[in-house]
Scaffold this motif. Structure first.
Motif, PDB file in Angstrom:
ATOM      1  N   ASN A 189       0.815  -1.226   0.000  1.00  0.00           N
ATOM      2  CA  ASN A 189       0.000   0.000   0.000  1.00  0.00           C
ATOM      3  C   ASN A 189       0.843   1.268   0.000  1.00  0.00           C
ATOM      4  O   ASN A 189       0.434   2.306   0.506  1.00  0.00           O
ATOM      5  CB  ASN A 189      -0.953  -0.003   1.195  1.00  0.00           C
ATOM      6  N   GLY A 190       2.042   1.187  -0.572  1.00  0.00           N
ATOM      7  CA  GLY A 190       2.946   2.329  -0.529  1.00  0.00           C
ATOM      8  C   GLY A 190       2.452   3.562  -1.244  1.00  0.00           C
ATOM      9  O   GLY A 190       2.925   4.670  -0.981  1.00  0.00           O
ATOM     10  N   ASN A 191       1.506   3.394  -2.162  1.00  0.00           N
ATOM     11  CA  ASN A 191       0.952   4.546  -2.875  1.00  0.00           C
ATOM     12  C   ASN A 191      -0.378   5.014  -2.299  1.00  0.00           C
ATOM     13  O   ASN A 191      -1.015   5.919  -2.862  1.00  0.00           O
ATOM     14  CB  ASN A 191       0.781   4.207  -4.360  1.00  0.00           C
ATOM     15  N   LEU A 214       2.565  10.862   4.158  1.00  0.00           N
ATOM     16  CA  LEU A 214       3.736  10.707   5.020  1.00  0.00           C
ATOM     17  C   LEU A 214       5.010  11.120   4.292  1.00  0.00           C
ATOM     18  O   LEU A 214       5.837  11.865   4.831  1.00  0.00           O
ATOM     19  CB  LEU A 214       3.839   9.252   5.481  1.00  0.00           C
ATOM     20  N   ARG A 215       5.174  10.654   3.055  1.00  0.00           N
ATOM     21  CA  ARG A 215       6.379  11.012   2.298  1.00  0.00           C
ATOM     22  C   ARG A 215       6.437  12.508   2.012  1.00  0.00           C
ATOM     23  O   ARG A 215       7.507  13.133   2.099  1.00  0.00           O
ATOM     24  CB  ARG A 215       6.423  10.232   0.988  1.00  0.00           C
ATOM     25  N   GLU A 216       5.288  13.081   1.685  1.00  0.00           N
ATOM     26  CA  GLU A 216       5.245  14.512   1.368  1.00  0.00           C
ATOM     27  C   GLU A 216       5.645  15.348   2.587  1.00  0.00           C
ATOM     28  O   GLU A 216       6.464  16.278   2.469  1.00  0.00           O
ATOM     29  CB  GLU A 216       3.844  14.891   0.903  1.00  0.00           C
ATOM     30  N   SER A 265      13.304   5.033   5.740  1.00  0.00           N
ATOM     31  CA  SER A 265      12.902   4.233   4.579  1.00  0.00           C
ATOM     32  C   SER A 265      11.426   4.467   4.290  1.00  0.00           C
ATOM     33  O   SER A 265      10.556   4.081   5.058  1.00  0.00           O
ATOM     34  CB  SER A 265      13.159   2.746   4.845  1.00  0.00           C
ATOM     35  N   LEU A 266      11.149   5.110   3.152  1.00  0.00           N
ATOM     36  CA  LEU A 266       9.759   5.393   2.769  1.00  0.00           C
ATOM     37  C   LEU A 266       9.518   4.949   1.330  1.00  0.00           C
ATOM     38  O   LEU A 266       8.882   5.638   0.552  1.00  0.00           O
ATOM     39  CB  LEU A 266       9.472   6.893   2.921  1.00  0.00           C
ATOM     40  N   ARG A 267      10.047   3.789   0.965  1.00  0.00           N
ATOM     41  CA  ARG A 267       9.934   3.316  -0.409  1.00  0.00           C
ATOM     42  C   ARG A 267       8.503   2.921  -0.725  1.00  0.00           C
ATOM     43  O   ARG A 267       7.925   2.075  -0.050  1.00  0.00           O
ATOM     44  CB  ARG A 267      10.844   2.104  -0.625  1.00  0.00           C
ATOM     45  N   PRO A 279       9.204   4.842  11.563  1.00  0.00           N
ATOM     46  CA  PRO A 279      10.572   5.345  11.359  1.00  0.00           C
ATOM     47  C   PRO A 279      10.651   6.865  11.297  1.00  0.00           C
ATOM     48  O   PRO A 279      11.591   7.468  11.829  1.00  0.00           O
ATOM     49  CB  PRO A 279      10.976   4.705  10.021  1.00  0.00           C
ATOM     50  N   VAL A 280       9.671   7.504  10.641  1.00  0.00           N
ATOM     51  CA  VAL A 280       9.688   8.964  10.572  1.00  0.00           C
ATOM     52  C   VAL A 280       9.469   9.565  11.949  1.00  0.00           C
ATOM     53  O   VAL A 280      10.213  10.459  12.381  1.00  0.00           O
ATOM     54  CB  VAL A 280       8.613   9.471   9.589  1.00  0.00           C
ATOM     55  N   LEU A 281       8.464   9.090  12.654  1.00  0.00           N
ATOM     56  CA  LEU A 281       8.165   9.645  13.969  1.00  0.00           C
ATOM     57  C   LEU A 281       9.346   9.482  14.919  1.00  0.00           C
ATOM     58  O   LEU A 281       9.656  10.389  15.699  1.00  0.00           O
ATOM     59  CB  LEU A 281       6.916   8.974  14.547  1.00  0.00           C
ATOM     60  N   GLN A 282      10.019   8.349  14.851  1.00  0.00           N
ATOM     61  CA  GLN A 282      11.132   8.104  15.755  1.00  0.00           C
ATOM     62  C   GLN A 282      12.384   8.896  15.366  1.00  0.00           C
ATOM     63  O   GLN A 282      13.278   9.088  16.180  1.00  0.00           O
ATOM     64  CB  GLN A 282      11.455   6.615  15.797  1.00  0.00           C
ATOM     65  N   SER A 283      12.455   9.362  14.141  1.00  0.00           N
ATOM     66  CA  SER A 283      13.614  10.138  13.700  1.00  0.00           C
ATOM     67  C   SER A 283      13.555  11.593  14.177  1.00  0.00           C
ATOM     68  O   SER A 283      14.577  12.284  14.187  1.00  0.00           O
ATOM     69  CB  SER A 283      13.720  10.109  12.173  1.00  0.00           C
TER      70      SER A 283
END
Length: 260
Positions: free
Chosen positions: A138-140, A147-149, A164-166, A214-218
């Protein structure tokens, strides 16, 4: 900056029934008989691994995960037939032709080189053994596109750029190609579950345990709260809450490969 997320078994356990359904659907397609040795690569907090005892009550089952928090949470499920150990799926090896079943559920999407790992997994199986894989596809979806934006914007990008947001993962045909070349008979498919999640801003609570972790923890603590508020507002608009819950379409990709 943290180089890897600290996983929360409690947060991951939110919507456990919905998360567990693909695992059960995957295991039901395993046709190997006389199963005595099973490994679950990326076992998480252990609850799903423990259900494998229902399929193979006398087998020796080992769950492996790279998160100390997950392995600690899994220990209460351990018994004479079920154990858990810390380990990285990218570095895991087993004696050749020694295992009956390898399961890896919602794990390989974190590994860009995952297709390169599959020959080694097959080599660890005895003839007739099975490798069973399930990953999110469901990456798209809006949950991940938003999230990526946001993660690419300042002030967040300074901290989140290495997460990692592939959006791209292998499809069923990719698994068929690689695993057939290793001498397996492959059953591969995909499906989209339509989850009706309960609770306020349910999709935010879902992704906080997995894709957004991963984003939140960064992010530093103050910035993390700001990011979560902005991300949550956009998710609430993209996934509006209804009287019956919040609909989350979730694509999953499966491959079950039996070694000839």
């Amino acid at each position: 900056m943290r180089t890897s997320p600290v996983w929360s078994p409690e947060q991951y356990g939110t919507y456990a029934d919905e998360r567990g359904r693909p695992f059960a659907d995957l295991v039901r397609q395993i046709r190997t008989t006389d199963v005595t040795t099973v490994v679950d690569l990326g076992c998480g907090p252990g609850a799903l691994t423990a259900t494998l005892r229902e399929a193979w009550p006398t087998a020796s089952i080992v769950g492996i995960d790279s998160s100390p928090q997950m392995i600690e949470a899994a220990q209460p499920y351990a018994d004479d037939h079920l154990s858990f150990a810390l380990g990285d799926v990218r570095e895991w090896t087993a004696p050749a032709a020694s295992l009956d079943v390898i399961v890896t559920n919602a794990t390989l999407q974190w590994v860009p080189e995952q297709l390169d790992l599959l020959p080694g997994f097959v080599q660890a199986l005895r003839p007739g053994g099975t490798l069973a894989i399930q990953i999110p596809g469901n990456g798209n979806a809006p949950s991940h596109a938003i999230l990526r934006e946001l993660a690419a914007k300042e002030p967040y990008a300074e901290f989140a750029r290495d997460t990692s947001l592939r959006p791209d993962v292998p499809g069923p045909a990719d698994y068929v190609d690689v695993l057939s070349a290793e001498g397996c008979v492959v059953n591969a498919w995909e499906t989209t579950y339509i989850h009706a999640l309960q609770g306020d801003n349910a999709v935010l609570e879902w992704v906080k345990g997995t894709g957004a972790r991963p984003v939140l923890q960064s992010l530093p603590d103050g910035l993390r709260a700001e990011f979560e508020a902005e991300y949550g507002a956009r998710l609430a608009a993209a996934y509006p809450q209804q009287d019956y819950g919040t609909l989350l379409p979730f694509r999953r990709i499966f491959a079950v490969a039996q070694k000839r």
